[in-house]
Design an enzyme around this catalytic site. Structure first.
Site, mmCIF file in Angstrom:
data_model
loop_
_atom_site.group_PDB
_atom_site.id
_atom_site.type_symbol
_atom_site.label_atom_id
_atom_site.label_comp_id
_atom_site.label_asym_id
_atom_site.label_seq_id
_atom_site.Cartn_x
_atom_site.Cartn_y
_atom_site.Cartn_z
ATOM 1 N N SER A 37 11.126 17.382 99.153
ATOM 2 C CA SER A 37 11.104 18.209 98.011
ATOM 3 C C SER A 37 12.055 19.385 98.135
ATOM 4 O O SER A 37 12.535 19.938 96.864
ATOM 5 C CB SER A 37 9.601 18.640 97.756
ATOM 6 O OG SER A 37 9.309 19.490 98.699
ATOM 7 N N ASP A 327 6.574 27.842 93.465
ATOM 8 C CA ASP A 327 5.178 27.553 93.444
ATOM 9 C C ASP A 327 4.568 27.626 94.716
ATOM 10 O O ASP A 327 5.357 28.290 95.605
ATOM 11 C CB ASP A 327 4.894 25.951 93.020
ATOM 12 C CG ASP A 327 5.590 24.843 93.920
ATOM 13 O OD1 ASP A 327 6.176 25.314 95.130
ATOM 14 O OD2 ASP A 327 5.739 23.668 93.389
ATOM 15 N N HIS A 330 7.201 25.781 97.367
ATOM 16 C CA HIS A 330 8.797 25.913 97.357
ATOM 17 C C HIS A 330 9.232 27.421 96.910
ATOM 18 O O HIS A 330 8.921 27.936 95.948
ATOM 19 C CB HIS A 330 9.056 24.772 96.114
ATOM 20 C CG HIS A 330 8.487 23.249 96.572
ATOM 21 N ND1 HIS A 330 7.443 22.953 95.903
ATOM 22 C CD2 HIS A 330 8.947 22.381 97.431
ATOM 23 C CE1 HIS A 330 6.976 21.818 96.537
ATOM 24 N NE2 HIS A 330 7.943 21.344 97.356
#
Length: 352
Positions: A37, A327, A330
């Protein structure tokens, strides 16, 4: 007269520099991305997983304010790196049906949020295993040959910059959560196990024609908001055990790069070590223009990501640029840009 000679000399120099800049851009015709990610630009959108981010408020600061599947409020590092090389400012996800081989010829992303070097890691949230990313790359090569011809396709594959960024999920979503690996491997042994998998992956990429690599290790993963939130014994400070593991792993990854640079003819792996700059941002956020580091922007900023980071939350911050994290797992676009600006100059110096 002397002025004329000097002016002519400057003109010639300017022309040579202009020619040089064209050649510089030609040296890296594409940026090709593998990983998790930290670099996924939307591949998880189309697979059967709960780990997605193709909805608001993700992407609210992206061009057009649209969610793309990037786990961020805006762009991620490969986007910035691609732009720095004179290529497009955003790299499309290979599985995104909105794009085709004409878009992928100058840059493509095979990364999948939630994946890792260990096949067990990708199975946790049913995401794309690293070796499947490699299969997609082979499929891409076939399409590229059909699109630009054998010779041009080979040139693109050989001269492209390959960004490889993953490993965090192997520890935080696998080793430290489930007993399967931890029951048989110490943290040091698990690191060595992952390094072996990383070497196998890089050798496979090399055999498929890749030569120029940017290899990124682990961030200060003990300082992610999610880890702080659950660190009750440490009063919600960073989990230094995790940070120390990250540093140890990164050292081994650097050694692997040195080894492969020595053993494989024509390969060039650069250690795009981002731990230091990320750690500096976390330790001294005000020096980089941040106000909040312990919590993320989205929702309460303590544990939410993916569907828990939803537009329905009334707690999401108004200005993400004040936050280090978007978040609980991240970074924000601003943090991504600072990190990218840190790792990019050595890449340009070696590959541009």
């Amino acid at each position: 007269m002397a002025f004329t000679y000097i002016s002519a000399g400057l003109l010639i120099l300017a022309l040579l520099l202009t020619q040089g800049s064209i050649l510089v851009k030609a040296k890296v015709p594409a940026v090709i991305v593998f990983g998790d990610s930290s670099v996924d630009t939307g591949n998880n959108n189309v697979i059967a997983t709960v780990l997605k981010s193709n909805f608001h408020p993700y992407g609210r600061d992206f061009e057009g304010g649209r969610p793309t599947g990037r786990f961020c409020n805006g762009r991620v590092p490969p986007d910035f790196i691609s732009e720095a090389f004179g290529l497009k400012p955003t790299i499309p996800a290979y599985l995104d049906p909105a794009y085709n081989i004409s878009d992928f010829a100058s840059g493509v992303c095979f990364a999948s949020a939630g994946t890792g070097y260990d096949i067990v890691t990708s199975s946790v949230l049913n995401v794309i295993p690293l070796l499947k990313e490699l299969e997609y790359f082979q499929d891409y090569q076939n399409k590229l040959r059909a699109y630009v011809g054998e010779a041009k396709a080979k040139e693109i594959v050989t001269e492209a910059l390959y960004i490889v960024s993953l490993g965090t999920n192997d520890f935080l979503e696998n080793y430290y959560i489930f007993p399967q690996r931890r029951a048989h491997l110490s943290p040091t042994q698990f690191q060595d196990f992952l390094i072996g998998l990383a070497e196998n992956f890089l050798r496979k990429l090399y055999n498929l024609g890749a030569r120029k690599f940017s290899l990124t290790g682990l961030p200060p993963m003990g300082c992610l908001p999610l880890e702080r939130t659950t660190n009750f014994p440490g009063h919600h400070d960073c989990v230094e055990e995790y940070n120390n593991v990250a540093l140890e792993f990164n050292g081994k990854l650097s050694s692997l790069a040195i080894k492969l640079n020595r053993e494989l003819p024509g390969i060039r792996i650069l250690d795009a070590e981002a731990f230091k700059i990320f750690d500096q941002i976390i330790r001294k956020p005000d020096a980089y223009g941040f106000e909040v580091v312990e919590k993320a922007c989205c929702a309460t900023g303590t544990y939410e990501m993916s569907y828990l980071c939803s537009q329905r939350s009334p707690f999401t911050c108004e200005d993400a640029s004040k936050y280090v994290f978007w978040d609980a797992f991240h970074p924000t676009e601003k943090t991504n840009k600072i990190i990218s600006d840190y790792v990019t100059p050595p890449l340009l110096a070696n590959f541009a």
